[in-house]
Design an enzyme around this catalytic site. Structure first.
Site, short mmCIF file in Angstrom:
data_model
loop_
_atom_site.label_atom_id
_atom_site.label_comp_id
_atom_site.label_asym_id
_atom_site.label_seq_id
_atom_site.Cartn_x
_atom_site.Cartn_y
_atom_site.Cartn_z
N PRO A 169 0.83 -1.22 0.00
CA PRO A 169 0.00 0.00 0.00
C PRO A 169 0.86 1.26 0.00
O PRO A 169 1.00 1.95 1.02
CB PRO A 169 -0.82 -0.14 1.28
N ALA A 171 0.40 4.19 -1.11
CA ALA A 171 -0.26 5.46 -0.78
C ALA A 171 -0.24 5.72 0.72
O ALA A 171 -0.23 6.88 1.15
CB ALA A 171 -1.69 5.46 -1.30
N ASP A 172 -0.25 4.66 1.53
CA ASP A 172 -0.17 4.86 2.98
C ASP A 172 1.17 5.46 3.37
O ASP A 172 1.25 6.37 4.21
CB ASP A 172 -0.38 3.53 3.70
N ALA A 173 2.24 4.93 2.78
CA ALA A 173 3.56 5.46 3.08
C ALA A 173 3.71 6.90 2.60
O ALA A 173 4.27 7.75 3.29
CB ALA A 173 4.63 4.57 2.43
N GLY A 176 1.87 9.17 4.96
CA GLY A 176 2.64 9.34 6.19
C GLY A 176 3.80 10.31 6.03
O GLY A 176 4.07 11.12 6.92
#
Length: 402
Positions: A169, A171-173, A176
């Site tokens: 994923p 996009a999560d990184a 963040g």
């Protein structure tokens, strides 16, 4: 309530109410650089990330990396008693991180006015799927949704096949990272104005974060009307740039994005004729004739084993890497020399290995001090520092508040 820490952010205190990946990862990046982060979880069940594999002996490994360098407590913020304890923790912290859907904390009485009434200088990072405003603000958000919605997934895969989601994923990184940048920018602005400057809210949208990294797609469409699509492993803006199979069945990623590197690649492979071929005279020509060029290069590359190819290309200063898996990385000499993987103590697993701190600082290096905490690991220490007695803690535990 600080713990011994090293790094340029030593002294920064963060209260992390967020869950799963993006919000926790924003605060973890800052914890790596010395910030003292206190992670708050729901009693009993904890952060939903604990429910995602992989596991060892029932211990969630992803959690251990994503929440490293943090202390952890449990606290039910929906309860009046939980909100009261949160209010007592706030003055000890500079930043609050949350990634609930917009308005969720407000429903629990944890409004901006309530937070700033207790701590006027508090910086609040609100990291959500679609932001605090707009018609999509209340939609559930997941990395794959943001990757699909921003055009990223449309770039991944073969031209004649369905769009391809990555196996991680990303996009999560990305969200963040933007969240961490936002915190640092807000703190810089605040401290430029002195201690009395009020804190502010940061509205960080995961969708917009992912969209931002697709740098030239909007201006390309705006100015040229181009809708960029999938091209498999080939670079869309430079040639040659592809993944090629070697004689021993390995895969090599090669990038020759400049004229000089292209010429050196042709020399390394014993094909100087490809330099003089008018079809490949410039990068624009090579992009227009990439299929023929790739066919010729693939035939040459297929004659060599991966280690031999690596030596040839390195000697000619051509950008190259085998397609590595994690086992390859653990054996790689450069990763070892850079100490890119470090051994980390953990209270449940003993010693675990994970990535080191990025970036490296010459005078104030960060450190990975410990892996993510077990559920409620620091309840006793943190709440006793607030003045609660053992009897009070037992009562709160029995009532499900902590």
């Amino acid at each position: 309530m600080s713990t011994a820490a090293a790094g340029p952010l030593q002294g920064l205190r963060i209260l992390d109410l967020s869950t799963v990946i993006a919000g926790p990862w924003a605060s973890t990046l800052l914890a790596d650089l010395g910030a003292d982060v206190l992670k708050v979880e729901m009693p009993g069940v904890g952060d939903p990330l604990r429910a995602l594999p992989p596991y060892k002996d029932g211990v969630p490994l992803w959690w251990k990396a994503a929440n490293r360098n943090k202390r952890g407590i449990t606290l039910d913020l929906r309860r009046d008693e939980g909100r009261e304890l949160l209010g007592r923790l706030l003055p000890e912290h500079d930043v609050l991180v949350e990634n609930f859907r917009p308005g969720t904390l407000d429903k629990w009485g944890i409004t901006k006015d309530w937070l700033h009434g207790i701590h006027p200088g508090l910086v609040i990072l609100r990291l959500t799927g679609f932001g605090q405003t707009g018609p999509y603000r209340n939609r559930p958000g997941f990395a794959r949704v943001f990757e699909a919605m921003t055009g990223f997934t449309n770039l991944c895969g073969e031209a004649d096949r369905p769009p391809l989601h990555l196996g991680f994923p990303i996009a999560d990184a990305v969200g963040g990272l933007f969240g961490a940048i936002g915190i640092l920018a807000a703190l810089h602005h605040q401290r430029q104005g002195g201690e009395d400057r009020p804190g502010q809210e940061i509205d960080c949208s995961m969708m917009e974060s992912m969209f931002r990294v697709l740098d030239f797609l909007p201006i390309e469409y705006d100015q040229l009307g181009v809708v960029r699509g999938r091209s498999g492993n080939t670079s869309q803006y430079a040639a040659p740039g592809n993944v090629y199979q070697t004689a021993d069945g390995r895969w090599a990623s090669i990038a020759a994005s400049t004229q000089r590197i292209y010429e050196r690649l042709c020399a390394a492979l014993g094909r100087p004729d490809l330099v003089n071929d008018p079809r490949y005279a410039t990068n624009r020509d090579r992009v227009a004739h990439r299929a023929e060029l790739d066919q010729a290069l693939a035939a040459e590359i297929a004659k060599h084993r991966i280690d031999e190819l690596g030596r040839m290309l390195e000697a000619n200063e051509v950008g190259f890497s085998p397609i590595c898996d994690i086992a390859d990385i653990f054996e790689d000499a450069h990763f070892a020399a850079r100490q890119a993987i470090v051994s980390v103590p953990d209270d449940e697993l003993g010693t675990v290995r994970m990535q080191s701190v990025v970036p490296a600082f010459s005078e104030t290096p960060g450190a990975v001090r410990h892996a993510g905490p077990s559920l409620g690991q620091h309840n006793q220490a943190v709440f006793r520092e607030l003045g609660l007695t053992d009897a009070q803690l037992d009562g709160l535990r029995a009532a499900g508040v902590i």
